[in-house]
Scaffold this motif. Structure first.
Motif, short mmCIF file in Angstrom:
data_model
loop_
_atom_site.label_atom_id
_atom_site.label_comp_id
_atom_site.label_asym_id
_atom_site.label_seq_id
_atom_site.Cartn_x
_atom_site.Cartn_y
_atom_site.Cartn_z
N MET A 200 23.12 -51.06 41.12
CA MET A 200 22.28 -51.32 39.96
C MET A 200 22.08 -50.05 39.14
SD MET A 200 21.46 -54.42 39.72
CE MET A 200 21.46 -55.88 40.68
N THR A 201 21.49 -50.21 37.98
CA THR A 201 21.30 -49.09 37.08
C THR A 201 19.98 -48.36 37.36
OG1 THR A 201 20.32 -50.63 35.52
CG2 THR A 201 22.65 -50.13 35.25
N ARG A 202 19.95 -47.08 36.98
CA ARG A 202 18.71 -46.31 37.16
C ARG A 202 17.78 -46.58 35.99
NH1 ARG A 202 22.81 -42.61 36.67
NH2 ARG A 202 22.06 -41.39 35.00
N PRO A 203 16.47 -46.55 36.26
CA PRO A 203 15.51 -46.75 35.16
C PRO A 203 15.58 -45.57 34.19
CG PRO A 203 14.37 -46.47 37.27
CD PRO A 203 15.83 -46.40 37.53
N ARG A 204 15.56 -45.86 32.91
CA ARG A 204 15.57 -44.83 31.88
C ARG A 204 15.04 -45.42 30.59
NH1 ARG A 204 21.86 -44.68 30.39
NH2 ARG A 204 22.04 -43.58 32.33
N VAL B 29 22.00 -46.88 24.64
CA VAL B 29 22.63 -48.07 25.20
C VAL B 29 24.11 -47.82 25.44
CG1 VAL B 29 23.06 -50.54 24.92
CG2 VAL B 29 20.89 -49.56 24.14
N GLN B 30 24.75 -47.10 24.52
CA GLN B 30 26.16 -46.76 24.71
C GLN B 30 26.35 -45.90 25.97
OE1 GLN B 30 26.73 -45.13 20.74
NE2 GLN B 30 28.30 -46.68 20.36
N GLN B 31 25.40 -45.02 26.26
CA GLN B 31 25.48 -44.20 27.46
C GLN B 31 25.39 -45.07 28.72
OE1 GLN B 31 26.39 -40.88 27.34
NE2 GLN B 31 26.67 -41.65 25.26
N LEU B 32 24.59 -46.12 28.66
CA LEU B 32 24.52 -47.08 29.77
C LEU B 32 25.88 -47.73 29.98
CD1 LEU B 32 23.07 -48.95 31.83
CD2 LEU B 32 22.51 -50.43 29.89
N LEU B 33 26.50 -48.20 28.91
CA LEU B 33 27.81 -48.85 29.02
C LEU B 33 28.85 -47.88 29.56
CD1 LEU B 33 28.10 -51.03 25.79
CD2 LEU B 33 27.22 -51.67 28.03
N LYS B 34 28.74 -46.62 29.17
CA LYS B 34 29.68 -45.60 29.61
C LYS B 34 29.69 -45.46 31.13
CE LYS B 34 30.38 -41.07 27.86
NZ LYS B 34 29.88 -40.02 26.98
N GLU B 35 28.54 -45.71 31.75
CA GLU B 35 28.46 -45.65 33.22
C GLU B 35 29.39 -46.67 33.87
OE1 GLU B 35 24.45 -45.97 34.69
OE2 GLU B 35 23.71 -44.51 33.23
N PHE B 36 29.76 -47.70 33.12
CA PHE B 36 30.65 -48.75 33.62
C PHE B 36 32.02 -48.67 32.95
CE2 PHE B 36 26.27 -50.21 33.97
CZ PHE B 36 26.20 -50.47 35.33
N ASN B 37 32.31 -47.50 32.39
CA ASN B 37 33.58 -47.25 31.70
C ASN B 37 33.83 -48.23 30.55
OD1 ASN B 37 34.44 -44.95 33.14
ND2 ASN B 37 35.02 -46.28 34.85
N VAL B 38 32.77 -48.55 29.84
CA VAL B 38 32.88 -49.40 28.66
C VAL B 38 32.58 -48.53 27.45
CG1 VAL B 38 31.95 -51.41 27.43
CG2 VAL B 38 32.16 -51.46 29.93
N TYR B 39 33.58 -48.35 26.60
CA TYR B 39 33.46 -47.52 25.41
C TYR B 39 33.67 -48.41 24.19
CZ TYR B 39 33.94 -43.70 28.70
OH TYR B 39 33.76 -42.84 29.76
N GLU C 154 29.10 -56.69 25.19
CA GLU C 154 29.47 -56.02 26.44
C GLU C 154 28.28 -55.94 27.38
OE1 GLU C 154 32.36 -55.31 27.53
OE2 GLU C 154 33.50 -55.61 25.69
N LEU C 155 27.09 -55.68 26.84
CA LEU C 155 25.88 -55.65 27.66
C LEU C 155 25.63 -57.03 28.29
CD1 LEU C 155 23.37 -54.08 28.63
CD2 LEU C 155 22.23 -54.86 26.55
N ASP C 156 25.82 -58.09 27.51
CA ASP C 156 25.68 -59.45 28.04
C ASP C 156 26.62 -59.67 29.22
OD1 ASP C 156 23.84 -60.06 26.05
OD2 ASP C 156 25.26 -61.14 24.80
N HIS C 157 27.86 -59.21 29.09
CA HIS C 157 28.85 -59.39 30.16
C HIS C 157 28.44 -58.63 31.42
CE1 HIS C 157 32.16 -60.41 27.02
NE2 HIS C 157 31.40 -61.45 27.30
N LEU C 158 27.94 -57.41 31.25
CA LEU C 158 27.51 -56.62 32.42
C LEU C 158 26.32 -57.29 33.11
CD1 LEU C 158 27.80 -53.00 31.00
CD2 LEU C 158 29.25 -54.06 32.74
#
Length: 78
Positions: free
Chosen positions: A1-5, A13-23, A39-43
């Motif tokens: 899971m993701t860390r709280p931030r 939000v783009q930095q969050l996606l980057k954690e999952f290699n989504v650019y 992309e966020l919906d898919h994750l």
């Protein structure tokens, strides 16, 4: 899971996606925001982003989208 931030901007939000290699970069900010939201919906649907993170990020994206539409309408788009 993701860390709280904190999520305050599209960049956050783009930095969050980057954690999952989504650019995401389409070239037009409004389209970038829309694609980041998809992309966020898919994750979230895949279960890798928790509901609290998802909701915070979606609120930011809605705000950014609304502001960008207003900028385009006023002719002051970035």
């Amino acid at each position: 899971m993701t860390r709280p931030r904190e999520y305050r901007t599209l960049y956050d939000v783009q930095q969050l996606l980057k954690e999952f290699n989504v650019y995401v970069y389409v070239g037009k900010r409004l389209y970038d925001i829309e694609l980041v939201a998809i992309e966020l919906d898919h994750l979230y649907q895949a279960g890798v982003v928790d509901s609290q993170t998802y909701m915070k990020a979606k609120i930011v994206l809605r705000k950014e989208h609304r502001e960008e539409e207003q900028r385009e309408k006023n002719g002051t788009a970035i």
